[in-house]
Design a protein around this motif. Structure first.
Motif, PDB file in Angstrom:
ATOM      1  N   ALA A 129       0.841  -1.200   0.000  1.00 60.53           N
ATOM      2  CA  ALA A 129       0.000   0.000   0.000  1.00 60.53           C
ATOM      3  C   ALA A 129       0.874   1.247   0.000  1.00 60.53           C
ATOM      4  O   ALA A 129       0.619   2.203  -0.751  1.00 60.53           O
ATOM      5  CB  ALA A 129      -0.937  -0.011   1.211  1.00 60.53           C
ATOM      6  N   ALA A 130       1.921   1.234   0.810  1.00 61.27           N
ATOM      7  CA  ALA A 130       2.810   2.402   0.878  1.00 61.27           C
ATOM      8  C   ALA A 130       3.536   2.603  -0.448  1.00 61.27           C
ATOM      9  O   ALA A 130       3.621   3.725  -0.965  1.00 61.27           O
ATOM     10  CB  ALA A 130       3.815   2.229   2.014  1.00 61.27           C
ATOM     11  N   VAL A 131       4.036   1.498  -1.019  1.00 62.54           N
ATOM     12  CA  VAL A 131       4.715   1.596  -2.311  1.00 62.54           C
ATOM     13  C   VAL A 131       3.746   2.118  -3.373  1.00 62.54           C
ATOM     14  O   VAL A 131       4.086   2.967  -4.201  1.00 62.54           O
ATOM     15  CB  VAL A 131       5.290   0.218  -2.725  1.00 62.54           C
ATOM     16  N   GLY A 132       2.496   1.629  -3.318  1.00 66.70           N
ATOM     17  CA  GLY A 132       1.481   2.065  -4.273  1.00 66.70           C
ATOM     18  C   GLY A 132       1.207   3.554  -4.158  1.00 66.70           C
ATOM     19  O   GLY A 132       1.091   4.253  -5.166  1.00 66.70           O
ATOM     20  N   ALA A 133       1.113   4.047  -2.938  1.00 69.64           N
ATOM     21  CA  ALA A 133       0.871   5.480  -2.744  1.00 69.64           C
ATOM     22  C   ALA A 133       2.015   6.281  -3.345  1.00 69.64           C
ATOM     23  O   ALA A 133       1.800   7.301  -4.000  1.00 69.64           O
ATOM     24  CB  ALA A 133       0.721   5.794  -1.261  1.00 69.64           C
ATOM     25  N   PHE A 134       3.240   5.782  -3.153  1.00 73.50           N
ATOM     26  CA  PHE A 134       4.393   6.489  -3.711  1.00 73.50           C
ATOM     27  C   PHE A 134       4.310   6.539  -5.237  1.00 73.50           C
ATOM     28  O   PHE A 134       4.453   7.596  -5.847  1.00 73.50           O
ATOM     29  CB  PHE A 134       5.695   5.799  -3.274  1.00 73.50           C
ATOM     30  N   PHE A 135       4.042   5.381  -5.842  1.00 80.79           N
ATOM     31  CA  PHE A 135       3.975   5.365  -7.304  1.00 80.79           C
ATOM     32  C   PHE A 135       2.696   6.014  -7.824  1.00 80.79           C
ATOM     33  O   PHE A 135       2.518   6.189  -9.026  1.00 80.79           O
ATOM     34  CB  PHE A 135       4.126   3.943  -7.843  1.00 80.79           C
ATOM     35  N   GLY A 136       1.795   6.364  -6.920  1.00 82.50           N
ATOM     36  CA  GLY A 136       0.592   7.091  -7.320  1.00 82.50           C
ATOM     37  C   GLY A 136       0.845   8.579  -7.452  1.00 82.50           C
ATOM     38  O   GLY A 136      -0.010   9.310  -7.968  1.00 82.50           O
ATOM     39  N   LEU A 137       1.992   9.037  -6.980  1.00 85.37           N
ATOM     40  CA  LEU A 137       2.270  10.481  -7.024  1.00 85.37           C
ATOM     41  C   LEU A 137       2.068  11.106  -8.416  1.00 85.37           C
ATOM     42  O   LEU A 137       1.527  12.198  -8.506  1.00 85.37           O
ATOM     43  CB  LEU A 137       3.682  10.772  -6.507  1.00 85.37           C
ATOM     44  N   PRO A 138       2.487  10.428  -9.511  1.00 89.18           N
ATOM     45  CA  PRO A 138       2.272  11.068 -10.821  1.00 89.18           C
ATOM     46  C   PRO A 138       0.803  11.331 -11.134  1.00 89.18           C
ATOM     47  O   PRO A 138       0.490  12.218 -11.927  1.00 89.18           O
ATOM     48  CB  PRO A 138       2.848  10.043 -11.812  1.00 89.18           C
ATOM     49  N   SER A 139      -0.123  10.601 -10.468  1.00 88.04           N
ATOM     50  CA  SER A 139      -1.546  10.775 -10.784  1.00 88.04           C
ATOM     51  C   SER A 139      -2.033  12.170 -10.416  1.00 88.04           C
ATOM     52  O   SER A 139      -3.097  12.595 -10.832  1.00 88.04           O
ATOM     53  CB  SER A 139      -2.386   9.737 -10.050  1.00 88.04           C
ATOM     54  N   LEU A 140      -1.254  12.887  -9.606  1.00 82.04           N
ATOM     55  CA  LEU A 140      -1.674  14.228  -9.237  1.00 82.04           C
ATOM     56  C   LEU A 140      -1.517  15.177 -10.409  1.00 82.04           C
ATOM     57  O   LEU A 140      -2.149  16.216 -10.478  1.00 82.04           O
ATOM     58  CB  LEU A 140      -0.846  14.711  -8.051  1.00 82.04           C
ATOM     59  N   ARG A 141      -0.643  14.793 -11.341  1.00 78.29           N
ATOM     60  CA  ARG A 141      -0.381  15.662 -12.485  1.00 78.29           C
ATOM     61  C   ARG A 141      -0.920  15.070 -13.779  1.00 78.29           C
ATOM     62  O   ARG A 141      -1.229  15.805 -14.710  1.00 78.29           O
ATOM     63  CB  ARG A 141       1.136  15.844 -12.648  1.00 78.29           C
ATOM     64  N   LEU A 142      -0.942  13.755 -13.857  1.00 77.33           N
ATOM     65  CA  LEU A 142      -1.223  13.103 -15.129  1.00 77.33           C
ATOM     66  C   LEU A 142      -2.590  12.444 -15.113  1.00 77.33           C
ATOM     67  O   LEU A 142      -3.068  11.980 -14.088  1.00 77.33           O
ATOM     68  CB  LEU A 142      -0.151  12.042 -15.421  1.00 77.33           C
TER      69      LEU A 142
END
Ligand code: ATP
Ligand code: MG
Lengths: 269, 352
Positions: free
Chosen positions: B109-122
């Motif tokens: 879950a933590a790793v997923g949240a990290f790799f979710g960061l681009p979703s804020l822009r893309l």
């Protein structure tokens, strides 16, 4: 504002203070300044492209004006993200309906309660304690809104399947479910027939009277505007050309010019 | 015949399974699930376990793609994180599965949240490419991570298959024992996710999918909820990955490539986007289809001698065909077909 005004009027709830907004070369708003007073119904009118929607977008944090301040209850809100502005008690509807189309009416209104609820992923997924209590509690509030807007019979319908007029009403309901102190409505009656317009005008008056909510409304129908608003702001080419009571605005030569000097005179009288 | 359903209180109206025909259906399905392993052989138990684990992973992906509208083609990477985290804990720490599985899920879950960061822009396709990149990064770390003590493949000690001190092989053979583990995990996942989407956070996810600007304006913090969606989705990917690791006993990165990500996307598209039960149907369909084809090939091998060498191509072709047929004829997936059938019989004999 003159000195006399500040004596007779209460402290403004919102001060729109020299707002300037441009998109590249297009200047959408030019030093727009006026106040919104608590508990009133204020209209913003003006021809197409005057900058009315842009002004609402500045208030709700979707656009960031290059100049000026917008103060809500004394606090500058420029630069705050939209969800924080919502938390201050500012709700709105959109000119082109922006509902959550694949959800039911009830779920749309429950989303209006989002800022008043607290449960997160865990308590929601486990559906224990707070999450469960909250759902029931806030559902009761939503049912009040449903009763007020007379949409009992469609509460479990998918929003996307409703008629245009009903969607407009549900969007008003979603904003109202936020229990806002300031309600911004962008052309809530556009595209409606006379009967639907009358209903909508009645709801707006009811909300204003029953909850004391301040209402800012953009509307092209002058009849409605003159009937229900306490004050009117007139925009043209991004500039505020008049601001006052309906009677004052109606007799203002600049307003008459703006409307009569154009192709589309006072629209849909 | 079931007509409208009426609720007398908001409490009963907001409850999860509000009316009795659904309750009966659930009891029947549960009863079948309890009876099944006593009659099934290891082949069928293996299929059932594969379906259950895939369903958990598919529900996880559906949270992100179907419910929140954030396209991801990196799900395989998160399954790998779950599998390797559980695997490394079992190998290096000798931890039992009742510890490794929850820890691996939370870590994923933590790793997923990290790799979710681009979703804020893309958004859309751009986000899809970014998730593909995250998968490649994860696989790269797994194949080059000797420093971290990650081998390319891992064999888990049998002793780690242990639930609160009870060695799993006490229950019976590996497939039979894991049937119960997978069943419980799936049931808990279904309950949790169904609850989630009728409460505040789940509604915020759907709001972001339907209209992200309106969602912000009613007070949904886009930043927070997109990351939460990635985290929640990855949690279940991690759970599925960790279960796979313990069930198979051996894991290698090849199990978690982009093919896997696309397989999971296919499951939720075929099963139904934004639907928990659809995720299960899709997982079952995508697991049973190749099994069915290889059985068919075996049955035909007398008639068509070389058929077994074509089997991989047939399976690939059948996947592709299934996806295309669903996209054309029932874009809303199996869950919609099932609903249509139910409606047909509910209105029967007045079905027009
Ligand atoms: N996001 C944007 N990008 C570029 N230009 C914009 C944008 N939003 C508004 N504008 C421009 O700003 C001006 C004011 O537009 P706005 O939508 O505020 O007008 P309006 O008064 O609401 O008109 P209408 O009555 O047609 O709704 C227009 O010239 C418009 O083209
Ligand atoms: Mg406008």
């Amino acid at each position: 504002m003159t000195h006399r005004d500040s004596v007779t009027l209460p402290a403004p709830q919102m001060e729109i203070d020299h707002i300037g907004l441009s998109f590249g070369g297009v200047r959408a708003l030019l030093s727009v300044t006026f106040n919104i007073y608590p508990g009133t119904i204020q209209a913003i009118i003006g021809p197409n492209g005057a900058g009315k929607t842009s002004l609402l977008n500045c208030i709700s944090g979707l656009y960031r004006p290059q100049q000026g301040q917008i103060r809500f209850e004394g606090r500058n809100i420029i630069g705050m993200p939209p969800h924080q502005i919502a938390r201050l008690g500012i709700a709105r509807s959109f000119q082109n309906i922006e509902l959550f189309r694949h959800m039911t009416v009830v779920d749309n209104l429950m989303l209006g309660r989002h800022i008043h609820m607290r449960s997160g992923i865990f308590s929601g997924g486990l559906y224990w304690g707070r999450a469960q209590r909250e759902e029931v509690e806030h559902r009761a509030f939503v049912e009040q809104v449903i009763d007020l807007l007379e949409i009992q019979s469609i509460r479990k319908k998918m929003v996307g399947a409703l008629s245009y007029g009903l969607q407009k009403r549900v969007e008003l309901g979603r904003a109202l479910a936020m229990n806002p102190r300031l309600l911004l409505l962008d052309e809530p009656m556009a595209g409606m027939n006379t009967e639907e317009k009358e209903d909508m005008a009645r709801f707006i008056l009811d909300i204003n009277e029953e909850y004391g909510t301040t209402i800012v409304l953009i509307e092209h129908d002058m009849g409605v505007v003159m009937d229900i608003s306490d004050r009117v702001a007139v925009l043209e080419f991004g500039q505020l050309i008049a601001y006052g009571t309906p009677a004052e605005v109606r007799s203002d030569p600049k307003v008459i010019d703006a409307y009569l000097g154009r192709e589309h005179a006072m629209p849909r009288m | 015949m079931q007509s409208g359903t009426f609720h007398t209180t908001y409490a009963s109206d907001v409850s999860l399974r509000p009316y009795w025909p659904q309750r009966i259906r659930i009891v029947i399905v549960l009863a079948l699930a309890l009876i099944f392993p006593w009659f099934a052989d290891r082949y069928w138990l293996n299929l059932a376990n594969t379906i259950a684990i895939a369903a958990i992973g598919a529900i996880g992906l559906n949270i992100l793609v179907g419910y929140t509208g954030q396209i991801s083609i990196g799900h395989g990477g998160f399954l790998a994180v779950g599998a390797y985290t559980a695997g490394m804990m079992a190998v290096h720490l000798g931890a039992p599965m009742w510890i490794t599985i929850p820890v691996a899920s939370l870590f994923t879950a933590a790793v997923g949240a990290f790799f979710g960061l681009p979703s804020l822009r893309l958004k859309g396709l751009y986000l899809a490419i970014a998730t593909l990149a995250s998968q490649e990064i994860i696989i790269w770390v797994l194949t080059h991570g000797k420093l971290l003590g990650i081998g390319e493949s891992l064999s888990l000690p049998r002793a780690s298959n242990n639930l609160f001190g009870l060695p799993l092989d006490r229950l019976g053979n590996n497939d039979f024992a894991f049937y119960w583990v997978c069943l419980v995990a799936l049931i808990l996942t279904v309950i949790f996710v169904s609850n989630l989407f009728r409460t505040r956070a789940g509604r915020a996810f759907v709001a972001i999918r339907d209209q992200d600007i309106a969602a912000q304006v009613i007070g949904v913090d886009l930043f927070r909820y997109k990351l939460l969606a990635f985290a929640t989705s990855s949690f279940f990917a991690g759970l599925a990955g960790a279960l796979t690791a313990h069930y198979r006993g051996i894991i290698s990165w090849e199990r978690f490539t982009i093919d896997t990500s696309i397989l999971f996307l296919a499951m939720i598209i075929i099963g139904g986007l934004g639907s928990v039960s659809g995720s299960i149907y899709g997982a079952a369909f995508m697991t049973l289809l190749p099994a069915f084809l290889s059985n068919l090939a075996r049955a035909l091998s007398d008639v068509v001698p070389n058929i077994n060498s074509y089997l991989p191509y047939m399976q690939q072709g059948a996947f592709g065909l299934a996806i295309i047929l669903f996209l054309i004829f029932e874009p809303e997936g199996i869950v919609k077909m099932w609903r249509n059938i139910k409606d047909y019989f509910r209105l029967w004999p007045f079905s027009y």
